[in-house]
Scaffold this motif. Structure first.
Motif: not given
Length: 194
Positions: A27-56
């Motif tokens: 449950d603590a990781f679920v809470e932490l994930t909710a707080r950091y999901l925007d950062l995860i998306r921001a860190k992975s955004a530069p790679f979204h136009c490549t051949f890998l899936d965004r979810d990966d």
């Protein structure tokens, strides 16, 4: 494990949540994930136009966050958010590099176009050698133009220009296996002519 503190997980600091995660609290990781999901998306955004899936990339970012939570030690000089940001970014970049390496590998059953022989100009200026090389190149050119199908010619040109199987497949709108099969046919046809 006593779950009484779960009621107030939202009031915990990130480093406190990391301690709970280290003790095995999902449950603590679920809470932490909710707080950091925007950062995860921001860190992975530069790679979204490549051949890998965004979810990966987002999944790799989550692994980075989990790694950060499991290995964070308070009092070592950096805040949890800084440490987590580095771990997330490192996991995303590592996944990207691994995917590029795998992409450059030929598919299973790959047959090389040549057996190591090269068709470059001879190092010698001996007229007979130059003439024989020229005739051989003309024979190869004739074979390419008259024996190979249009598709095989296109695949060969892309391959000789340094395209990977994935790039050939994408440019020609065929599967990687079709590109591999075409190159194998090219090799067999050219071998018969040599």
């Amino acid at each position: 494990m006593d779950k009484q503190y779960n009621i107030s997980l939202t009031a915990c600091t990130d480093s406190q949540l990391a301690v709970y995660i280290q003790k095995g609290d999902a449950d603590a990781f679920v809470e932490l994930t909710a707080r950091y999901l925007d950062l995860i998306r921001a860190k992975s955004a530069p790679f979204h136009c490549t051949f890998l899936d965004r979810d990966d990339f987002c999944q790799e970012g989550l692994w980075g966050l989990y790694h950060a939570a499991c290995t964070y030690q308070q009092g070592k000089g950096s805040s949890f958010s800084t440490y987590a940001g580095v771990c997330i970014q490192n996991h995303v970049i590592t996944a990207y590099r691994k995917a590029i390496t795998e992409r450059r590998q030929p598919p299973n059953g790959f047959v090389p176009l040549s057996d190591g022989e090269t068709f470059s100009a001879p190092d010698t200026e001996d007229p007979e050698t130059i003439l024989l090389s020229k005739e051989r190149m003309e024979n190869i050119q004739f074979s390419v133009e008259h024996i190979l199908t249009k598709m095989e010619q296109q695949v060969l040109v892309l391959y000789l220009n340094g395209c990977s199987y994935a790039e050939i497949a994408q440019k020609m709108r065929i599967t990687q296996k079709a590109a591999d099969n075409a190159l194998q046919r090219v090799r067999q046809k050219l071998r018969k002519q040599s």
